[in-house]
Design an enzyme around this catalytic site. Structure first.
Site, PDB file in Angstrom:
ATOM      1  N   VAL A 147       8.074   3.904   2.851  1.00 20.33           N
ATOM      2  CA  VAL A 147       8.540   4.830   3.881  1.00 20.33           C
ATOM      3  C   VAL A 147       9.884   5.426   3.489  1.00 20.33           C
ATOM      4  O   VAL A 147      10.768   4.715   2.998  1.00 20.33           O
ATOM      5  CB  VAL A 147       8.666   4.106   5.244  1.00 20.33           C
ATOM      6  CG1 VAL A 147       9.196   5.063   6.312  1.00 20.33           C
ATOM      7  CG2 VAL A 147       7.311   3.545   5.668  1.00 20.33           C
ATOM      8  N   ASP A 169      -1.217  -5.791  15.084  1.00 16.58           N
ATOM      9  CA  ASP A 169      -0.259  -6.300  14.092  1.00 16.58           C
ATOM     10  C   ASP A 169       1.154  -6.235  14.674  1.00 16.58           C
ATOM     11  O   ASP A 169       2.077  -5.714  14.045  1.00 16.58           O
ATOM     12  CB  ASP A 169      -0.365  -5.456  12.813  1.00 16.58           C
ATOM     13  CG  ASP A 169       0.226  -6.166  11.594  1.00 16.58           C
ATOM     14  OD1 ASP A 169       0.377  -7.402  11.640  1.00 16.58           O
ATOM     15  OD2 ASP A 169       0.530  -5.485  10.597  1.00 16.58           O
ATOM     16  N   ILE A 211       0.810  -1.213   0.000  1.00 17.08           N
ATOM     17  CA  ILE A 211       0.000   0.000   0.000  1.00 17.08           C
ATOM     18  C   ILE A 211       0.846   1.267   0.000  1.00 17.08           C
ATOM     19  O   ILE A 211       0.478   2.261  -0.621  1.00 17.08           O
ATOM     20  CB  ILE A 211      -0.959  -0.009   1.212  1.00 17.08           C
ATOM     21  CG1 ILE A 211      -2.079  -1.028   0.966  1.00 17.08           C
ATOM     22  CG2 ILE A 211      -1.545   1.367   1.484  1.00 17.08           C
ATOM     23  CD1 ILE A 211      -3.070  -1.144   2.092  1.00 17.08           C
ATOM     24  N   ALA A 212       1.979   1.248   0.671  1.00 19.82           N
ATOM     25  CA  ALA A 212       2.772   2.471   0.816  1.00 19.82           C
ATOM     26  C   ALA A 212       4.246   2.133   0.978  1.00 19.82           C
ATOM     27  O   ALA A 212       4.623   0.962   1.118  1.00 19.82           O
ATOM     28  CB  ALA A 212       2.274   3.264   2.025  1.00 19.82           C
TER      29      ALA A 212
END
Length: 507
Positions: free
Chosen positions: A140, A290, A137-138
């Site tokens: 960093v 998580d 999704i992304a």
């Protein structure tokens, strides 16, 4: 976007599952009926040559989902929290799904940041690194604030990721419809609801403002927790597609050798990890759902640093009390009390025999307590407990399943640093402290005060509400609506006659 035009995605999915051997494993895990197995073979076997090969070193289902891409990986991760749907063995396999993908260009990330925050990147950051981590999704980036020099982590959504996910989610809905249509028995697992749950989770993750809010709430809840740290949110540098947190310094939790070399007490860190999780779940009702090794670091002073707040769990106050009493009952081996708690909470139907249920609970607890410390597992206890409660008619409770799944992960993380940790010795003080504060005379006084505060807010309206209730009680009841059965019978008769006439003409 849902509909027959998604059939190609369904065929590709079936072909990949067939080619990787995942089809048989998945159908067995779901205990699929013959009709569904035949349909799956029809959709998969003729097109297996079109399926993706995947990594042959992975288990079949993990291999297929990884090959099919980000949405399937994420779906597998969500299913790992639902052993009630896919079974315990497959849920365990799905927990190892690695959500890692090649990064997209840094320049593209800077464009997203500049557009979202409405400011040139150079004006916000004096440094902006290449990606340090990339997921479905992304990704960093490590950066430094231009004004203060503070190091931060900047999370940026992948371009067009929402559109890509929505396409695959539409295919998942079509697959769920096919499963329910071909196998009516599968409706007890509510495939459509499972996909809807996945859609909700993913859409929340695709809005980084939600994660920022979760990080902020978690940081506020844990601000006074000694030995536990949450990076601060840089609110003025957050948007729907960009999230900025303080940079978390430390050693990756999974690097046991580095943790030992740094002089940290690994046994103390392992115990604190488990205790912090239980504290957050019981005290706050808001926990990190998580907590695998990739989302934890060991800080320079030995603090546990939590990362990635995309998946969080919540428990309401009553559920927390029930959960604590269940755990304490097992710790004290008071199986009768554990049974009573289940009946009091309405988890088990009142028409079941409480003594038989208590006996079944004893069959769960005694074998586990007879194990040595390295094998005693709260997660295993909860898994066995759910099996027994299901036999006695307890309905699936999603929040407790998420808690149990996270407990499995946290136990594994703690044992990676201390294989001989005694889960019950570590958990007992946390559970006892919660029960002391929240169950008993003090809790009764607290509950009465809360009730008084609620009533005080409605105080001026109480007479009006009482009068309205009394008037409604005494008001004459309207006559029941006339039955529409004669009309329906007439329409049915006309339909049958028309159908018979049409058949006669055709013959």
């Amino acid at each position: 976007m849902r509909g027959p035009h998604n059939i190609w995605r369904v065929i590709r999915t079936g072909a990949t599952f067939e080619r990787t051997g995942a089809m048989r494993v998945a159908l067995e895990a779901l205990d699929a009926p013959r009709s569904l197995r035949i349909a799956a073979r029809v959709l998969g076997w003729p097109f297996a040559w079109l399926g993706l090969k995947g990594d042959t070193n992975l288990p079949p289902v993990t291999r297929a989902l990884t090959a099919l891409g980000p949405a399937y990986i994420k779906f597998g991760q969500i299913l790992s929290t639902r052993p009630d749907v896919v079974g315990g063995e497959l849920a365990t396999q799905l927990r190892v799904l690695q959500d890692k993908l090649p990064p997209f260009p840094t320049e593209r990330a800077k464009q997203v940041v500049a557009r979202e925050l409405e400011m040139p990147v150079a004006q916000m950051f004096s440094e902006f690194s290449e990606p340090v981590a990339a997921a479905s999704i992304a990704q960093v980036h490590r950066a430094r604030l231009a004004g203060t020099g503070q190091e931060v982590a900047v999370k940026v959504l992948r371009p067009n990721i929402e559109r890509a996910f929505r396409k695959d989610i539409d295919a998942f809905y079509l697959i769920a419809w096919l499963v329910e249509t071909l196998s009516p028995n599968s409706r007890r697992l509510r495939p459509n609801d499972v996909v809807a749950h996945f859609e909700g989770v993913v859409l929340r993750e695709l809005d980084l403002r939600i994660e920022a809010a979760a990080a902020g709430e978690f940081a506020a809840n844990t601000a006074r927790d000694e030995g536990f740290t949450v990076p601060p949110v840089e609110w003025f540098l957050c948007s729907r597609q960009v999230l900025t947190l303080g940079w978390a310094k430390g050693i990756p939790y999974g690097d046991t050798e580095a943790v030992i070399a740094a002089g940290h007490d690994r046994k103390a860190i392992a115990a604190r990890t488990l205790q912090m999780f239980l504290t957050h779940a019981l005290r706050d009702g808001f926990f990190h759902a998580d907590m695998h090794q990739g989302n934890l670091k060991v800080g320079p002073t030995g603090d546990i640093v939590a990362l990635d707040f995309g998946i969080m769990g919540r428990l309401d106050e009553y559920t927390r009390r029930v959960y604590a009493e269940i755990l304490m009952g097992f710790i004290r081996k008071d199986y009768r009390r554990v049974a009573e708690v289940h009946f009091e909470a309405g988890y088990v139907p009142a028409d079941r025999d409480i003594d038989e249920f208590a006996q079944a609970l004893r069959s769960v607890g005694e074998p586990i307590f007879g194990m040595d410390a390295s094998r005693i597992s709260m997660a295993r206890l909860l898994a066995y407990l759910f099996d027994v409660t299901e036999q006695f008619g307890m309905e699936t409770r999603t929040e407790l399943i998420l808690l149990q799944r996270t407990m499995v992960v946290v136990e594994g993380v703690a044992r990676s640093l201390d294989p001989n940790i005694n889960i019950w010795d570590v958990a007992r003080p946390v559970v006892e402290d919660y029960i002391t504060r929240n169950i008993g005379p003090k809790a009764l006084v607290s509950d009465l005060l809360k009730t008084a505060r609620v009533l005080s807010r409605f105080g001026p309206r109480l007479p009006q509400l009482a009068e309205a209730a009394l008037l409604a009680q005494n008001a004459p009841r309207p006559d029941p609506a006339p039955s529409r059965w004669p009309d329906r019978a007439l329409f049915a008769a006309i339909g049958l006659l028309a159908g018979a006439g049409l058949l006669a003409l055709l013959s």
